[in-house]
Design an enzyme around this catalytic site. Structure first.
Site, PDB file in Angstrom:
ATOM      1  N   GLU A 114       0.868  -1.179   0.000  1.00 54.34           N
ATOM      2  CA  GLU A 114       0.000   0.000   0.000  1.00 54.34           C
ATOM      3  C   GLU A 114       0.902   1.226   0.000  1.00 54.34           C
ATOM      4  OE1 GLU A 114      -3.797   1.707   2.549  1.00 54.34           O
ATOM      5  OE2 GLU A 114      -2.124   0.812   3.624  1.00 54.34           O
ATOM      6  N   GLU A 205      -7.639  11.900   1.943  1.00 58.66           N
ATOM      7  CA  GLU A 205      -8.036  11.098   3.108  1.00 58.66           C
ATOM      8  C   GLU A 205      -8.049  12.009   4.320  1.00 58.66           C
ATOM      9  OE1 GLU A 205      -6.917   7.017   5.588  1.00 58.66           O
ATOM     10  OE2 GLU A 205      -5.655   7.640   3.908  1.00 58.66           O
TER      11      GLU A 205
END
Length: 220
Positions: A114, A205
């Protein structure tokens, strides 16, 4: 770990709303956990809480989008079809809670990684929580590089142990170019081995708070 909630969006895609797939020039607005394609551009919205006024609008102009959150828990909107270079320009307002990241986000497989390339954040954000591996200069700025291990956490391949890679720009900016492939090359030179590209999208985010971001342009 602050990224766990965002990962559920990938790990449990089957619990999402039905995909919205359009080929017109109309905008697409989503207000619940969802992934799909709008005007040929892939997107995903994930939030761990209900909140109010939480949405992501894909503008139908490249990867440009507008995101709004208000106490949505861990809120993540990302848009784009992947590529070696990203360009963007946006305005932002409000707050991103306890952590926030704005830039490019994605995964690789074999190995499962990730990754974040972070150009901006709201107050208190921009902290990976990982171990610094180095730094380098690209696209007119300096990025500090971090790595963090996620043990038995949700991922695009179910519960797994995997590495998180971060490049975090030392000077924030709200427009510019991100040479995605050069970050990949630098990580590789530091022994941070990536796999086959699964996705690369423009990202915002926010770990709480109330705010918005509006991309006037975006592509990747």
């Amino acid at each position: 770990m602050k990224f766990v909630f965002a990962l559920f969006a990938l790990a449990f895609a089957g619990s999402f709303e039905p995909l919205v797939n359009t080929t017109s020039n109309e905008q697409c607005t989503v207000t619940s956990n969802q992934q799909g394609t709008c005007n040929g551009v892939k997107y995903e919205l994930w939030m761990s809480g209900g909140g109010s006024g939480c949405s992501c609008t894909i503008k139908g102009e490249g990867a440009a989008f507008k995101a709004n959150w208000n106490n949505c828990g861990d809120y993540l909107c990302r848009v784009g079809n992947g590529g070696s270079t990203a360009t963007y320009a946006y305005t932002k307002q409000g707050s991103g809670g306890g952590y926030s990241f704005i830039g490019v986000y994605g995964w690789t497989t074999n190995p499962l990684i990730e990754y974040y390339i972070v150009d901006d954040w709201f107050s208190g954000g921009g902290n990976s929580g990982g171990t610094q591996k180095g730094s380098f200069s690209v696209d007119g700025g300096t990025y500090n590089i971090f790595q963090h291990t996620q043990n038995n956490q949700p991922s695009i391949q179910g519960t797994a142990t995997f590495e998180q890679f971060f490049s975090i720009r030392t000077a924030q900016r709200t427009s510019g170019t991100i040479s995605v492939s050069q970050h990949f090359d630098k990580w590789n030179s530091l022994g941070m081995k990536m796999g086959s590209l699964y996705e690369a999208k423009l990202l915002v985010e926010a770990g709480g708070g109330s705010g918005s971001i509006d991309y006037s342009s975006g592509s990747i």
